[in-house]
Design a protein around this motif. Structure first.
Motif, short mmCIF file in Angstrom:
data_model
loop_
_atom_site.label_atom_id
_atom_site.label_comp_id
_atom_site.label_asym_id
_atom_site.label_seq_id
_atom_site.Cartn_x
_atom_site.Cartn_y
_atom_site.Cartn_z
N GLU A 179 0.79 -1.14 -0.17
CA GLU A 179 -0.16 -0.03 0.15
C GLU A 179 0.78 1.40 0.10
O GLU A 179 2.04 1.12 0.38
CB GLU A 179 -0.87 0.19 1.18
CG GLU A 179 -2.06 -1.00 1.19
CD GLU A 179 -3.10 -0.72 2.03
OE1 GLU A 179 -3.27 0.38 2.74
OE2 GLU A 179 -3.97 -1.72 2.29
N ASN B 155 -7.72 -2.32 -6.59
CA ASN B 155 -8.24 -1.10 -6.07
C ASN B 155 -9.67 -1.07 -6.31
O ASN B 155 -10.52 0.13 -5.79
CB ASN B 155 -7.56 0.22 -6.50
CG ASN B 155 -6.14 0.28 -5.61
OD1 ASN B 155 -5.90 0.59 -4.24
ND2 ASN B 155 -5.19 -0.07 -6.55
N LEU C 286 -3.66 3.01 -1.36
CA LEU C 286 -3.74 2.40 -2.73
C LEU C 286 -2.93 1.44 -2.77
O LEU C 286 -1.93 1.17 -2.27
CB LEU C 286 -3.55 3.56 -3.99
CG LEU C 286 -4.61 4.57 -3.99
CD1 LEU C 286 -4.00 5.48 -4.98
CD2 LEU C 286 -5.87 4.18 -4.10
N LYS D 67 -3.76 12.42 -7.28
CA LYS D 67 -5.10 11.77 -6.71
C LYS D 67 -5.94 12.96 -6.03
O LYS D 67 -7.33 12.87 -6.26
CB LYS D 67 -4.80 11.07 -5.61
CG LYS D 67 -5.66 10.28 -4.67
CD LYS D 67 -5.29 9.43 -3.71
CE LYS D 67 -6.55 9.06 -2.80
NZ LYS D 67 -6.06 8.00 -1.52
N ALA E 294 -8.52 6.69 -8.38
CA ALA E 294 -8.84 6.81 -7.10
C ALA E 294 -9.42 8.31 -6.49
O ALA E 294 -10.09 8.56 -5.84
CB ALA E 294 -7.77 6.54 -6.04
#
Length: 310
Positions: A113, A193, A117, A143, A167
Motif C-alpha cells: 500500500e 483497488n 492504494l 489523486k 482513485a
C-alpha cells in the motif's frame, strides 16, 4: 563504500523503520549523497520485507559487515514489532541484478500500500520492482487533483499515476507505454483497488508513432509525462523530450495542466522550463512538487524533478 560507515546506515534504518507507517517506504537513500561512504546503498521496506540494494562493486569485508548488521536487526525487538519476514540483498551492479535472500522466504509479488492504494510489486527479477517510491508525492498530487478530469498518462509503466487518478475521481485515464507487459500489470493494479476498468484505456504503443490515436481520446484536462532517462531505440531524454512538449497544445483542454517529470541527474529543472517555453509557450510554469523527505539529496537538482505547468 566504507564498512566503517555502516553503523550510520543501521542507525538510519532503525529510526525510519520505527517511524514508518504500514506502507511501502524508502528507509535509506545513500544515493542522495547525504551519507559519506554509503553513496551506493539503499534500503526499502516492503511491508515485511527489507530490500537492500548495492549499486557499485564493494569488497568482501563490506558485504560481511552488512550481512552481520542485518542479522542483528532481524533479532531485534523492532523487527518483531514490525512483523519482519524476509531480508534480501540485491546486487544492482552485477549483470541481471541478482538477489540474495538472507532471511525468510522472499515474496516475489507482494501487494503493498501507498497512500491507501494497493500495488503489486515484482521483486528480485528486475532492477525496478514496479513502483518508483520517490514519486509518491506526485501520485498524491494527481489523486488530489484528478476529479472529473480526462487524464493522459504518457510512459505509464505499471500505471501508478492512473491508479491515483481514478482513485481521485477522474472520469477517464488513457495510459500509453511501449511495454504491454507493464500495462498488463497496471490493469491488475486497478483491479486490486476495485476500479472500473471501463474508465481506463491501455495503449501499448510507441508514443511518437501514435499521436493520432492519443489525440482522438482527448482533449485532456491533465497530462502526466514521466519518461525514462534513456530507453534504447525509443527514447533519449535530451533529444526526445521536446518532441513531446511541442504536442501538448494540441492535446490539452482549455485550462489543462501538465505534470512533467525528469529523474536524470544530468539535467536540471531548467531543462523542462526552457523546453516548455520553446516548444509550448502557451503553458506557464507553476511550481515544482516536493520529493518525499526520505529522498533528500545534497543537490536537489540531481534528484527527481516533478514540475507543474498550466
Amino acid at each position: 563504500m566504507q564498512a566503517t560507515k555502516l553503523p550510520i546506515f543501521f542507525e538510519q534504518v532503525n529510526q525510519r523503520l520505527s517511524a514508518a507507517p504500514n506502507e511501502v517506504r524508502r528507509l535509506f537513500h545513500g544515493r542522495g549523497r547525504q551519507f559519506e561512504g554509503l553513496e551506493q546503498l539503499t534500503c526499502d521496506w516492503v511491508q515485511g520485507q527489507l530490500i537492500v540494494a548495492i549499486f557499485k562493486q564493494v569488497d568482501e569485508p563490506f558485504i560481511e559487515a552488512l550481512k552481520q548488521g542485518l542479522v542483528t536487526l532481524s533479532e531485534s525487538e523492532l523487527w518483531q514489532q514490525k512483523q519482519g519476514q524476509a531480508m534480501v540483498v540485491q546486487y544492482r551492479f552485477a549483470e541481471g541484478a541478482p538477489s540474495e535472500v538472507l532471511l525468510g522466504e522472499l515474496d516475489h509479488q507482494p501487494i503493498v500500500e501507498e497512500s491507501g492504494l494497493k500495488y503489486q510489486l515484482n521483486i528480485g527479477r528486475n532492477q525496478n520492482f514496479g513502483l518508483f517510491l520517490d514519486m509518491r508525492f506526485g501520485r498524491d498530487w494527481v489523486k488530489d487533483n484528478a476529479k472529473h478530469k480526462n487524464v493522459l498518462n504518457l510512459f505509464a509503466y505499471t500505471c501508478g499515476f492512473s491508479v491515483a487518478a481514478i482513485a481521485g475521481g477522474a472520469d477517464q485515464v488513457v495510459n500509453v507505454d511501449m511495454s504491454k507487459g507493464s500495462l498488463a500489470k497496471g490493469r491488475e493494479n486497478h483491479k486490486l483497488n476495485g476500479h472500473n476498468i471501463n474508465q481506463v484505456k491501455f495503449l501499448g504503443y510507441d508514443i511518437f508513432r501514435s499521436w493520432g490515436k492519443i489525440k482522438k481520446m482527448g482533449r485532456y484536462d491533465l497530462i502526466v509525462i514521466d519518461p525514462p532517462s534513456f530507453q534504447k531505440g525509443s527514447f533519449a531524454l535530451t533529444k526526445d523530450y521536446k518532441r513531446i512538449l511541442r504536442k501538448l497544445p494540441d492535446l490539452l483542454a482549455e485550462g489543462g495542466e501538465v505534470i512533467a517529470c525528469v529523474n536524470s541527474p544530468q539535467v536540471t529543472s531548467q531543462f523542462l522550463i526552457d523546453g516548455m517555453k520553446e516548444e509550448a509557450p502557451e503553458l506557464n510554469f507553476i511550481e515544482r512538487l516536493d520529493n518525499p523527505p526520505e529522498f533528500d539529496d545534497i543537490d536537489p537538482e540531481a534528484s527527481l524533478k516533478v514540475l507543474r505547468f498550466q
